[in-house]
Design a protein around this motif. Structure first.
Motif, PDB file in Angstrom:
ATOM      1  N   SER A  41      79.525  63.363   8.110  1.00 33.70           N
ATOM      2  CA  SER A  41      80.030  63.669   9.449  1.00 33.70           C
ATOM      3  C   SER A  41      79.833  64.724  10.092  1.00 33.70           C
ATOM      4  O   SER A  41      80.488  65.937   9.151  1.00 33.70           O
ATOM      5  N   HIS A  42      79.162  65.281  11.178  1.00 36.16           N
ATOM      6  CA  HIS A  42      78.815  66.677  11.385  1.00 36.16           C
ATOM      7  C   HIS A  42      80.454  67.192  12.643  1.00 36.16           C
ATOM      8  O   HIS A  42      81.070  67.917  12.520  1.00 36.16           O
ATOM      9  N   TRP A  43      81.232  65.997  12.631  1.00 34.06           N
ATOM     10  CA  TRP A  43      82.246  65.998  13.444  1.00 34.06           C
ATOM     11  C   TRP A  43      83.593  64.770  13.382  1.00 34.06           C
ATOM     12  O   TRP A  43      82.945  64.508  12.946  1.00 34.06           O
ATOM     13  N   SER A  44      84.182  65.639  13.389  1.00 29.45           N
ATOM     14  CA  SER A  44      85.622  64.673  13.025  1.00 29.45           C
ATOM     15  C   SER A  44      86.812  64.267  13.526  1.00 29.45           C
ATOM     16  O   SER A  44      86.898  65.819  13.947  1.00 29.45           O
ATOM     17  N   ALA A  45      87.596  64.037  13.484  1.00 29.59           N
ATOM     18  CA  ALA A  45      89.284  64.832  13.798  1.00 29.59           C
ATOM     19  C   ALA A  45      89.463  66.322  13.189  1.00 29.59           C
ATOM     20  O   ALA A  45      89.614  66.604  11.641  1.00 29.59           O
ATOM     21  N   GLY A  46      90.199  66.854  14.245  1.00 25.79           N
ATOM     22  CA  GLY A  46      90.575  68.396  14.516  1.00 25.79           C
ATOM     23  C   GLY A  46      89.664  69.372  14.150  1.00 25.79           C
ATOM     24  O   GLY A  46      89.608  70.367  14.276  1.00 25.79           O
ATOM     25  N   LYS A  47      87.907  68.643  14.277  1.00 26.49           N
ATOM     26  CA  LYS A  47      87.100  69.828  14.489  1.00 26.49           C
ATOM     27  C   LYS A  47      86.824  70.186  15.798  1.00 26.49           C
ATOM     28  O   LYS A  47      86.764  69.544  16.385  1.00 26.49           O
ATOM     29  N   SER A  48      86.625  71.779  15.361  1.00 26.20           N
ATOM     30  CA  SER A  48      86.523  72.759  16.843  1.00 26.20           C
ATOM     31  C   SER A  48      85.429  72.317  17.341  1.00 26.20           C
ATOM     32  O   SER A  48      84.433  72.344  16.503  1.00 26.20           O
ATOM     33  N   LEU A  49      85.271  72.259  18.781  1.00 26.68           N
ATOM     34  CA  LEU A  49      83.728  72.447  19.593  1.00 26.68           C
ATOM     35  C   LEU A  49      83.401  73.750  20.038  1.00 26.68           C
ATOM     36  O   LEU A  49      84.243  74.943  20.069  1.00 26.68           O
ATOM     37  N   ASP A  50      82.627  73.926  20.218  1.00 21.13           N
ATOM     38  CA  ASP A  50      81.869  74.716  20.701  1.00 21.13           C
ATOM     39  C   ASP A  50      82.062  75.235  21.954  1.00 21.13           C
ATOM     40  O   ASP A  50      82.165  74.280  22.918  1.00 21.13           O
ATOM     41  N   PRO A  51      82.788  76.454  22.199  1.00 21.88           N
ATOM     42  CA  PRO A  51      83.537  76.432  23.584  1.00 21.88           C
ATOM     43  C   PRO A  51      82.906  76.942  24.629  1.00 21.88           C
ATOM     44  O   PRO A  51      83.148  76.018  25.959  1.00 21.88           O
ATOM     45  N   GLU A  52      81.350  77.035  25.016  1.00 24.60           N
ATOM     46  CA  GLU A  52      81.159  77.655  25.737  1.00 24.60           C
ATOM     47  C   GLU A  52      80.101  76.264  26.425  1.00 24.60           C
ATOM     48  O   GLU A  52      80.046  75.441  27.210  1.00 24.60           O
ATOM     49  N   VAL A  53      79.651  75.229  24.892  1.00 23.02           N
ATOM     50  CA  VAL A  53      79.331  73.860  25.431  1.00 23.02           C
ATOM     51  C   VAL A  53      80.382  73.004  26.643  1.00 23.02           C
ATOM     52  O   VAL A  53      79.931  72.202  26.761  1.00 23.02           O
ATOM     53  N   ARG A  54      81.350  72.855  25.553  1.00 23.93           N
ATOM     54  CA  ARG A  54      82.744  72.277  26.230  1.00 23.93           C
ATOM     55  C   ARG A  54      82.532  72.450  27.301  1.00 23.93           C
ATOM     56  O   ARG A  54      82.961  71.992  28.359  1.00 23.93           O
ATOM     57  N   ALA A  55      82.978  73.928  27.386  1.00 26.97           N
ATOM     58  CA  ALA A  55      82.374  74.819  29.331  1.00 26.97           C
ATOM     59  C   ALA A  55      81.858  74.149  29.782  1.00 26.97           C
ATOM     60  O   ALA A  55      81.684  73.313  31.147  1.00 26.97           O
ATOM     61  N   PHE A  56      80.679  73.625  29.715  1.00 28.69           N
ATOM     62  CA  PHE A  56      79.220  73.624  30.175  1.00 28.69           C
ATOM     63  C   PHE A  56      79.384  71.628  30.393  1.00 28.69           C
ATOM     64  O   PHE A  56      79.339  71.355  31.749  1.00 28.69           O
ATOM     65  N   LEU A  57      79.635  71.133  29.340  1.00 35.31           N
ATOM     66  CA  LEU A  57      79.631  69.465  29.803  1.00 35.31           C
ATOM     67  C   LEU A  57      80.791  69.408  30.599  1.00 35.31           C
ATOM     68  O   LEU A  57      80.831  68.148  31.454  1.00 35.31           O
ATOM     69  N   GLU A  58      82.237  70.106  31.181  1.00 35.28           N
ATOM     70  CA  GLU A  58      82.955  69.948  31.812  1.00 35.28           C
ATOM     71  C   GLU A  58      82.518  69.921  33.009  1.00 35.28           C
ATOM     72  O   GLU A  58      83.187  69.346  34.022  1.00 35.28           O
ATOM     73  N   GLU A  59      81.903  71.189  33.468  1.00 39.21           N
ATOM     74  CA  GLU A  59      81.567  71.210  34.596  1.00 39.21           C
ATOM     75  C   GLU A  59      80.406  70.910  34.875  1.00 39.21           C
ATOM     76  O   GLU A  59      80.058  70.629  36.290  1.00 39.21           O
ATOM     77  N   ASN A  60      79.725  69.931  34.231  1.00 33.47           N
ATOM     78  CA  ASN A  60      78.532  69.419  35.031  1.00 33.47           C
ATOM     79  C   ASN A  60      78.352  68.309  34.746  1.00 33.47           C
ATOM     80  O   ASN A  60      77.248  67.442  34.642  1.00 33.47           O
ATOM     81  N   THR A  61      79.537  67.117  33.924  1.00 34.37           N
ATOM     82  CA  THR A  61      79.312  65.990  34.448  1.00 34.37           C
ATOM     83  C   THR A  61      80.853  65.745  34.549  1.00 34.37           C
ATOM     84  O   THR A  61      81.191  66.545  35.407  1.00 34.37           O
ATOM     85  N   GLU A  62      81.444  64.463  35.312  1.00 32.51           N
ATOM     86  CA  GLU A  62      82.134  64.096  35.822  1.00 32.51           C
ATOM     87  C   GLU A  62      82.888  62.639  35.527  1.00 32.51           C
ATOM     88  O   GLU A  62      81.924  62.293  34.342  1.00 32.51           O
ATOM     89  N   VAL A  63      83.937  63.154  35.235  1.00 26.42           N
ATOM     90  CA  VAL A  63      84.825  61.687  34.372  1.00 26.42           C
ATOM     91  C   VAL A  63      84.834  60.479  34.979  1.00 26.42           C
ATOM     92  O   VAL A  63      85.339  60.648  35.999  1.00 26.42           O
ATOM     93  N   THR A  64      84.154  59.852  34.532  1.00 29.04           N
ATOM     94  CA  THR A  64      84.443  57.935  35.679  1.00 29.04           C
ATOM     95  C   THR A  64      84.787  57.054  35.298  1.00 29.04           C
ATOM     96  O   THR A  64      84.252  56.681  33.149  1.00 29.04           O
ATOM     97  N   SER A  65      85.004  56.168  35.674  1.00 28.60           N
ATOM     98  CA  SER A  65      85.003  54.840  34.482  1.00 28.60           C
ATOM     99  C   SER A  65      84.571  53.350  35.553  1.00 28.60           C
ATOM    100  O   SER A  65      85.155  52.316  35.926  1.00 28.60           O
ATOM    101  N   SER A  66      84.126  53.740  36.589  1.00 26.87           N
ATOM    102  CA  SER A  66      83.471  52.661  37.265  1.00 26.87           C
ATOM    103  C   SER A  66      82.049  52.785  37.762  1.00 26.87           C
ATOM    104  O   SER A  66      81.082  53.584  36.757  1.00 26.87           O
ATOM    105  N   GLY A  67      81.580  51.539  38.142  1.00 26.85           N
ATOM    106  CA  GLY A  67      80.512  51.106  38.325  1.00 26.85           C
ATOM    107  C   GLY A  67      79.252  50.770  36.941  1.00 26.85           C
ATOM    108  O   GLY A  67      78.202  50.394  36.961  1.00 26.85           O
ATOM    109  N   HIS A  68      80.875  50.308  36.055  1.00 25.17           N
ATOM    110  CA  HIS A  68      80.054  49.814  34.685  1.00 25.17           C
ATOM    111  C   HIS A  68      80.587  48.821  33.934  1.00 25.17           C
ATOM    112  O   HIS A  68      81.921  48.516  35.407  1.00 25.17           O
ATOM    113  N   LEU A  69      80.568  48.007  33.172  1.00 32.37           N
ATOM    114  CA  LEU A  69      81.289  47.076  32.802  1.00 32.37           C
ATOM    115  C   LEU A  69      82.799  47.230  32.009  1.00 32.37           C
ATOM    116  O   LEU A  69      83.445  46.124  32.118  1.00 32.37           O
ATOM    117  N   THR A  70      83.111  48.067  31.564  1.00 29.39           N
ATOM    118  CA  THR A  70      84.182  49.004  31.092  1.00 29.39           C
ATOM    119  C   THR A  70      84.731  50.184  31.337  1.00 29.39           C
ATOM    120  O   THR A  70      85.389  50.375  31.284  1.00 29.39           O
TER     121      THR A  70
END
Length: 272
Positions: free
Chosen positions: A38-67
């Motif tokens: 594994s490159h990542w597992s519980a407790g491993k920190s994420l690149d803050p720049e990538v995290r911020a970009f994904l938070e800004e440019n994606t939407e949290v959603t649970s609608s329109g899908h089967l789950t």
């Protein structure tokens, strides 16, 4: 260029490049399994720049899908990059940011039938947003390994675990197809049969896993031509078919359903 056009590129043009990446990134040493791979597992920190970009440019959603039980960060019509030119996205093509129909069917099936994974080790191959791996954890799998070749997908998976109040599962970022057969109870993969050469590699590797380790294999696919026309299709058993929500239909060129298949190769097939 609207994201619908971008998604068309992902579906038709750029998947050839993605398939080549899967084919070229060979599996590593057989000892690289579960915790060590594994490159990542519980407790491993994420690149803050990538995290911020994904938070800004994606939407949290649970609608329109089967789950609807699973919350995910995805690209939606309210995201900036829905309308931006694809080349402005600073990372690799975001296949992970789409909740593809095959993955939706697998995730729905696991959530509805937790006995399929409970107490078992599960490999989610080509995990993307990580929804099927998340469904396996929610349903009581003893071990879950998510696999993708895109490191940004790995970061997105950890963020999606956080959204669903789960400890991140191990994630490996490399092509493990054609590596030695790992000792998994169950392998799940969705929407992976979009390129003939990649499909051939999957076919042989999955068959080897079944032959050597008696692994169970479940495949999710909405009935794409490349999948239906491949010779593996004659060795599949239909488990269940789901009608896709309207939103998913619109975003997948009118595909109306997605099927979970069990891969059951004949004993008479030639050895891998």
């Amino acid at each position: 260029m609207a994201f619908r056009s971008w998604k068309h590129l992902l579906l038709l043009g750029r998947q050839d490049t993605f398939a080549k990446a899967w084919r070229s990134r060979r599996g590593g040493a057989p000892s690289l399994r579960w915790k060590r791979c594994s490159h990542w597992s519980a407790g491993k920190s994420l690149d803050p720049e990538v995290r911020a970009f994904l938070e800004e440019n994606t939407e949290v959603t649970s609608s329109g899908h089967l789950t609807p039980e699973i919350r995910l960060r995805l690209l939606t019509p309210r995201c900036r990059f829905w309308k931006e030119k694809p080349d402005l996205w600073p990372y690799g093509d975001p296949f992970w940011a789409i909740y593809w129909p095959g993955g939706q069917a697998l995730s729905r099936y696991i959530l509805d039938n937790p006995g399929v994974v409970k107490g078992r080790s599960v490999l989610d191959l080509g995990s993307g947003c990580g929804a099927t791996a998340i469904a396996a954890v929610m349903s009581g799998a003893s071990q879950v390994l998510a696999n993708d070749i895109d490191p940004i997908a790995g970061i997105a998976m950890i963020m999606n675990c956080e959204l669903n109040h789960l400890n991140p599962f191990p994630i490996t970022i490399k092509n493990i197809i054609n590596s030695e057969a790992g000792n998994w109870d169950l392998i799940v993969l969705g929407d992976m049969f979009y390129d003939e050469q990649l499909a051939d590699g999957l076919h042989h590797w999955l068959r080897k896993c079944i032959r050597i380790q008696q692994t169970e294999v479940l495949i999710g696919d909405p009935g794409r031509h490349q999948f239906l026309s491949h010779r593996i299709h004659s060795q599949l058993h239909k488990v269940i078919e789901y009608s896709l929500p309207e939103y998913t239909r619109q975003e997948n060129n009118g595909l109306t359903s997605s099927i979970v298949w069990s891969y059951q190769p004949s004993d008479s097939l030639e050895s891998c």
